[in-house]
Design a protein around this motif. Structure first.
Motif, PDB file in Angstrom:
ATOM      1  N   ASP A  76      70.025   6.313  51.715  1.00  0.00           N
ATOM      2  CA  ASP A  76      71.284   6.405  50.984  1.00  0.00           C
ATOM      3  C   ASP A  76      71.307   5.545  49.723  1.00  0.00           C
ATOM      4  O   ASP A  76      71.898   5.932  48.712  1.00  0.00           O
ATOM      5  N   VAL A  77      70.662   4.383  49.756  1.00  0.00           N
ATOM      6  CA  VAL A  77      70.753   3.449  48.646  1.00  0.00           C
ATOM      7  C   VAL A  77      70.118   4.007  47.371  1.00  0.00           C
ATOM      8  O   VAL A  77      70.492   3.620  46.256  1.00  0.00           O
ATOM      9  N   VAL A  78      69.159   4.944  47.501  1.00  0.00           N
ATOM     10  CA  VAL A  78      68.493   5.509  46.311  1.00  0.00           C
ATOM     11  C   VAL A  78      68.706   7.014  46.222  1.00  0.00           C
ATOM     12  O   VAL A  78      68.065   7.689  45.415  1.00  0.00           O
ATOM     13  N   LYS A  79      69.581   7.538  47.054  1.00  0.00           N
ATOM     14  CA  LYS A  79      69.762   8.985  47.136  1.00  0.00           C
ATOM     15  C   LYS A  79      70.292   9.582  45.837  1.00  0.00           C
ATOM     16  O   LYS A  79      69.937  10.698  45.453  1.00  0.00           O
ATOM     17  N   ALA A  80      71.141   8.837  45.112  1.00  0.00           N
ATOM     18  CA  ALA A  80      71.803   9.382  43.927  1.00  0.00           C
ATOM     19  C   ALA A  80      70.824   9.844  42.859  1.00  0.00           C
ATOM     20  O   ALA A  80      71.100  10.818  42.144  1.00  0.00           O
ATOM     21  N   PHE A  81      69.692   9.160  42.711  1.00  0.00           N
ATOM     22  CA  PHE A  81      68.749   9.566  41.674  1.00  0.00           C
ATOM     23  C   PHE A  81      67.436  10.106  42.228  1.00  0.00           C
ATOM     24  O   PHE A  81      66.772  10.922  41.585  1.00  0.00           O
ATOM     25  N   LEU A  82      67.037   9.693  43.429  1.00  0.00           N
ATOM     26  CA  LEU A  82      65.762  10.186  43.961  1.00  0.00           C
ATOM     27  C   LEU A  82      65.857  11.625  44.473  1.00  0.00           C
ATOM     28  O   LEU A  82      64.882  12.375  44.394  1.00  0.00           O
ATOM     29  N   VAL A  83      67.022  12.015  44.986  1.00  0.00           N
ATOM     30  CA  VAL A  83      67.165  13.404  45.451  1.00  0.00           C
ATOM     31  C   VAL A  83      67.022  14.389  44.298  1.00  0.00           C
ATOM     32  O   VAL A  83      66.221  15.325  44.368  1.00  0.00           O
ATOM     33  N   PRO A  84      67.777  14.238  43.186  1.00  0.00           N
ATOM     34  CA  PRO A  84      67.550  15.151  42.057  1.00  0.00           C
ATOM     35  C   PRO A  84      66.159  15.000  41.449  1.00  0.00           C
ATOM     36  O   PRO A  84      65.584  15.980  40.963  1.00  0.00           O
ATOM     37  N   PHE A  85      65.606  13.778  41.469  1.00  0.00           N
ATOM     38  CA  PHE A  85      64.255  13.537  40.936  1.00  0.00           C
ATOM     39  C   PHE A  85      63.236  14.412  41.659  1.00  0.00           C
ATOM     40  O   PHE A  85      62.474  15.171  41.039  1.00  0.00           O
ATOM     41  N   PHE A  86      63.196  14.328  42.983  1.00  0.00           N
ATOM     42  CA  PHE A  86      62.229  15.097  43.752  1.00  0.00           C
ATOM     43  C   PHE A  86      62.555  16.601  43.737  1.00  0.00           C
ATOM     44  O   PHE A  86      61.654  17.439  43.703  1.00  0.00           O
ATOM     45  N   THR A  87      63.854  16.927  43.750  1.00  0.00           N
ATOM     46  CA  THR A  87      64.246  18.341  43.751  1.00  0.00           C
ATOM     47  C   THR A  87      63.768  19.047  42.488  1.00  0.00           C
ATOM     48  O   THR A  87      63.173  20.131  42.551  1.00  0.00           O
ATOM     49  N   LEU A  88      64.007  18.423  41.331  1.00  0.00           N
ATOM     50  CA  LEU A  88      63.578  19.032  40.072  1.00  0.00           C
ATOM     51  C   LEU A  88      62.055  19.084  39.967  1.00  0.00           C
ATOM     52  O   LEU A  88      61.490  20.062  39.453  1.00  0.00           O
ATOM     53  N   LEU A  89      61.380  18.054  40.446  1.00  0.00           N
ATOM     54  CA  LEU A  89      59.915  18.036  40.392  1.00  0.00           C
ATOM     55  C   LEU A  89      59.300  19.154  41.233  1.00  0.00           C
ATOM     56  O   LEU A  89      58.220  19.660  40.906  1.00  0.00           O
ATOM     57  N   VAL A  90      59.980  19.530  42.293  1.00  0.00           N
ATOM     58  CA  VAL A  90      59.470  20.603  43.152  1.00  0.00           C
ATOM     59  C   VAL A  90      59.889  21.973  42.641  1.00  0.00           C
ATOM     60  O   VAL A  90      59.069  22.891  42.501  1.00  0.00           O
ATOM     61  N   VAL A  91      61.181  22.137  42.346  1.00  0.00           N
ATOM     62  CA  VAL A  91      61.729  23.468  42.091  1.00  0.00           C
ATOM     63  C   VAL A  91      61.362  24.006  40.708  1.00  0.00           C
ATOM     64  O   VAL A  91      61.031  25.190  40.567  1.00  0.00           O
ATOM     65  N   VAL A  92      61.427  23.177  39.671  1.00  0.00           N
ATOM     66  CA  VAL A  92      61.147  23.682  38.325  1.00  0.00           C
ATOM     67  C   VAL A  92      59.698  24.184  38.191  1.00  0.00           C
ATOM     68  O   VAL A  92      59.479  25.311  37.731  1.00  0.00           O
ATOM     69  N   PRO A  93      58.670  23.408  38.577  1.00  0.00           N
ATOM     70  CA  PRO A  93      57.309  23.962  38.526  1.00  0.00           C
ATOM     71  C   PRO A  93      57.141  25.206  39.411  1.00  0.00           C
ATOM     72  O   PRO A  93      56.471  26.163  39.026  1.00  0.00           O
ATOM     73  N   LEU A  94      57.754  25.178  40.603  1.00  0.00           N
ATOM     74  CA  LEU A  94      57.674  26.337  41.490  1.00  0.00           C
ATOM     75  C   LEU A  94      58.287  27.570  40.830  1.00  0.00           C
ATOM     76  O   LEU A  94      57.773  28.685  40.978  1.00  0.00           O
ATOM     77  N   THR A  95      59.355  27.367  40.087  1.00  0.00           N
ATOM     78  CA  THR A  95      60.001  28.485  39.404  1.00  0.00           C
ATOM     79  C   THR A  95      59.090  29.078  38.335  1.00  0.00           C
ATOM     80  O   THR A  95      58.946  30.303  38.228  1.00  0.00           O
ATOM     81  N   PHE A  96      58.462  28.214  37.533  1.00  0.00           N
ATOM     82  CA  PHE A  96      57.560  28.711  36.491  1.00  0.00           C
ATOM     83  C   PHE A  96      56.296  29.339  37.077  1.00  0.00           C
ATOM     84  O   PHE A  96      55.767  30.310  36.529  1.00  0.00           O
ATOM     85  N   LEU A  97      55.816  28.800  38.189  1.00  0.00           N
ATOM     86  CA  LEU A  97      54.565  29.287  38.764  1.00  0.00           C
ATOM     87  C   LEU A  97      54.737  30.557  39.584  1.00  0.00           C
ATOM     88  O   LEU A  97      53.872  31.448  39.535  1.00  0.00           O
ATOM     89  N   VAL A  98      55.841  30.641  40.327  1.00  0.00           N
ATOM     90  CA  VAL A  98      55.978  31.753  41.274  1.00  0.00           C
ATOM     91  C   VAL A  98      57.288  32.520  41.106  1.00  0.00           C
ATOM     92  O   VAL A  98      57.288  33.728  40.859  1.00  0.00           O
ATOM     93  N   ILE A  99      58.410  31.813  41.261  1.00  0.00           N
ATOM     94  CA  ILE A  99      59.702  32.490  41.320  1.00  0.00           C
ATOM     95  C   ILE A  99      59.984  33.279  40.053  1.00  0.00           C
ATOM     96  O   ILE A  99      60.349  34.455  40.100  1.00  0.00           O
ATOM     97  N   GLY A 100      59.819  32.624  38.898  1.00  0.00           N
ATOM     98  CA  GLY A 100      60.117  33.283  37.629  1.00  0.00           C
ATOM     99  C   GLY A 100      59.306  34.541  37.394  1.00  0.00           C
ATOM    100  O   GLY A 100      59.870  35.617  37.162  1.00  0.00           O
ATOM    101  N   PRO A 101      57.956  34.459  37.447  1.00  0.00           N
ATOM    102  CA  PRO A 101      57.155  35.662  37.213  1.00  0.00           C
ATOM    103  C   PRO A 101      57.441  36.790  38.196  1.00  0.00           C
ATOM    104  O   PRO A 101      57.619  37.947  37.794  1.00  0.00           O
ATOM    105  N   VAL A 102      57.504  36.470  39.504  1.00  0.00           N
ATOM    106  CA  VAL A 102      57.741  37.520  40.496  1.00  0.00           C
ATOM    107  C   VAL A 102      59.120  38.148  40.312  1.00  0.00           C
ATOM    108  O   VAL A 102      59.270  39.375  40.334  1.00  0.00           O
ATOM    109  N   ALA A 103      60.138  37.300  40.110  1.00  0.00           N
ATOM    110  CA  ALA A 103      61.495  37.823  39.942  1.00  0.00           C
ATOM    111  C   ALA A 103      61.623  38.629  38.658  1.00  0.00           C
ATOM    112  O   ALA A 103      62.306  39.658  38.632  1.00  0.00           O
TER     113      ALA A 103
END
Length: 635
Positions: free
Chosen positions: A251-278
């Motif tokens: 909880d003490v680092v959730k405010a910035f680490l959750v969006p940090f890790f989420t964007l690091l995972v989802v944005v590359p995944l979108t460019f690599l897989v989700i975006g082209p397939v969709a």
């Protein structure tokens, strides 16, 4: 906020926001799940202005508010920082089916942006119109600024949909916007210049030049401006990933680490897989719908034109709107919405026919604003207030829309933007380079023909000539028996077969006290709820256990099937109408399984109350055994 102080006091007296596990609302009350009910100040809440009473049932701490509970709930959620959850998602729990779920997702994502999208489309359309009329050149500053105003939402559409989509899927709004912004980040578009490093899937229909890689993996750069499908899928995965990280990040680092890790995972995944397939899927879908249209555009126009208003009533039109948006994004034009453009004008023509033909003053009064709003594409007042209750004018409007759609299909009309509604939709059919042409002319012909058909046929055949029958009788069918009644005073019929009893005898304190409304309770002997009046469904709770009807005389009627039956999550209830629908006296509204409800531990004793009772002097029946259609309440 109107209910800010009330909401603050409620939060404080349920033990503070840290004591709240979740909160939803039903038709009259806030339903809290508290971590410790002992921390709640029940006596304070019961005596608070704006609170009817407090009840505890089924593990819920219920604060009874009354009919304005949705507004209080909204304020409580905002002030408490609670996760917004709709009653459907939290309480119904019943499976909607794949198609219904799809419609719900699409409508939730697109509804918030439709207004600004239509406004932007109107600006783009009028800008093109003014250039074609020679008022200014497309190289002028006026054109450039207006084009920026009109084009911005469409170019940056992924950012807008990132917000609405991730909100629907239960993620953080700004994470969704950040994902959408990454898709249209300007610097990435410049990376496609020059020769590619190599071509992926070379020799196939999916051949893609590779200009950059991410950690050695090929990235297929595509234009995501104005796109729809990639960001919706990315937002879905983004919400899932974010919620997973919320569970494991301290909880003490959730405010910035959750969006940090989420964007690091989802944005590359979108460019690599989700975006082209969709994107490929969207292109194929656009080509497929265009192919079907080209096989028989006239039949396509007849079908879509005829049933478009039906689709709108049942919310099915949301399955077609994304296709049209996708076609504009991938093909530069759309022919789907062109076939339904005439529908609102056919509806407006029918209203004009009713206005000129009817002898009923009430219908005439309703027709005037319905006609005006219909010209601008807002047909809900016409449909729900006039043509659908009269049936014939609605059917005639569908015929007119079908003919208008067939004309659009025959002429191959194309829309170049997703523009405004009604007459403001006409600029959508102006070619962005060639100006006013055959698309615009054919669309005008289509809407005029649809309007004339709707008007003439309604005037000739759609309005009853029997003035007295139209004005003074209401047909009521109950158990195959039809009676007629002159509508003079407020008369509420029994919605059930069963045993009538005073409200004071039921177990629910809020209804028993009469503060939620005056009336009677009924112990149903048959699991069918018939409409006790003619009017409009003002409220239909998602779990189908409660319904509010506003009568033609202005009375506000509330029927709550059983006690605490919201906890059944809609199980054993089947509604045959929707919120906003027009209902007639004696019409079956809801089926419910009495034995199954009782077996689940809930009584089926049902309050039938007038919530605006202070406007009437009410008299209730003294009959014990009552049948559906019998007099229950009279003013």
């Amino acid at each position: 906020m109107k209910y800010e102080q009330l909401a603050k006091d409620i939060i404080a007296n349920v033990g503070g926001k840290e004591n709240v596990s979740s909160v939803v609302h039903c038709i009259t009350r806030l339903r809290f799940r508290l971590k410790d009910e002992g921390k709640a100040n029940t006596d304070v809440l019961k005596n608070m202005d704006g609170v009817v009473t407090v009840m505890k049932s089924g593990g819920q701490y219920q604060v009874v508010i009354g009919n304005h509970v949705p507004d209080v709930y909204k304020t409580v959620v905002e002030l408490g920082g609670f996760q917004t959850q709709s009653p459907v998602e939290e309480e119904s729990g019943k499976k909607q089916g794949v198609f219904n779920s799809f419609i719900d997702i699409i409508s939730s994502i697109f509804t918030p942006v439709l207004g600004v999208m239509a406004a932007s489309g109107m600006i783009k359309g009028f800008n093109a119109l003014f250039v074609s009329l020679g008022l200014y050149a497309n190289t002028s500053g006026t054109y450039s600024i207006l084009n920026a105003v009109g084009d911005a939402i469409f170019y940056f559409f992924p950012i807008f949909l990132g917000y609405t989509a991730i909100k629907k899927f239960g993620g953080s709004h700004f994470i969704g916007m950040a994902i959408g912004a990454a898709l249209v980040y300007p610097a990435l578009s410049g990376l496609t210049a020059g020769d590619p490093k190599y071509t992926l899937f070379e020799g196939t229909m999916f051949a893609s030049p590779i200009h950059i890689t991410f950690l050695g993996m090929p990235v297929i750069l595509m234009s995501y401006a104005s796109s729809v499908i990639p960001i919706i899928l990315a937002a879905y995965f983004g919400a899932k990933v974010e919620n997973w990280f919320k569970k494991i990040v301290p909880d003490v680092v959730k405010a910035f680490l959750v969006p940090f890790f989420t964007l690091l995972v989802v944005v590359p995944l979108t460019f690599l897989v989700i975006g082209p397939v969709a994107t490929w899927a969207g292109q194929l879908l656009g080509q497929f719908t265009l192919l079907i249209y080209n096989l028989s555009p006239i039949i396509a126009g007849l079908f879509l034109g005829a049933f478009w208003q039906v689709f709108v009533i049942f919310g099915l039109h949301w399955g077609l709107v994304p296709l049209a948006i996708n076609n504009v994004a991938t093909l530069g034009f759309d022919s789907i919405l062109a076939t339904i453009f005439a529908a609102s004008f056919a509806q407006t023509g029918a209203v004009l026919g009713v206005w000129l033909k009817t002898k009923q003053q009430k219908l005439k009064t309703l027709s005037i604003p319905a006609f005006i709003s219909g010209i601008f594409g807002v047909t809900e007042p016409a449909i729900y207030g006039i043509t659908l209750p009269m049936k014939k004018p609605f059917i005639i409007s569908c015929i007119g829309a079908a003919v208008g759609g067939a004309i659009a299909g025959f002429a191959g009309v194309k829309g170049y933007i997703i523009g405004g509604l009604g007459i403001f939709g006409l600029p959508s059919y102006i070619h962005p380079e060639n100006g006013v042409g055959s698309d615009f002319i054919a669309s005008v012909i289509g809407i005029l023909v649809a309007f004339v058909i709707g008007f003439v046929l309604t005037y000739l055949f759609g309005v009853s000539k029997d003035k007295n029958a139209a004005e003074t009788t209401v047909k009521t069918t109950v158990e195959a028996k039809t009676t007629q009644m002159k509508v003079e005073n407020l008369v509420i019929a029994s919605p059930f077969n069963g045993e009538a009893m005073p409200l004071s005898e039921i177990k629910d304190a809020a209804f028993a006290s009469g503060v939620l409304g005056k009336g009677l309770a009924i112990e149903p002997s048959e699991g069918k709820l018939y409409s006790p009046v003619s009017g409009t469904v003002s409220v239909l709770f998602p779990t189908n256990h409660a319904i509010g009807i506003t009568t033609d005389d202005g009375a506000e009627l509330l029927i709550h099937i059983g006690m605490d039956t919201v906890q059944l999550n809609g199980k054993h209830f089947t509604a045959h109408i929707a919120q906003g629908a027009r209902v007639e006296k004696g019409q079956i509204l809801i089926d419910f399984d009495i034995e199954a409800i009782k077996a689940a531990g809930y009584p089926v004793t049902t309050p039938v109350v007038i919530t605006n009772y202070d406007q009437y002097k009410l008299v209730t029946t003294d009959k014990k055994q009552i049948k559906a259609g019998d007099l229950l309440i009279q003013a």
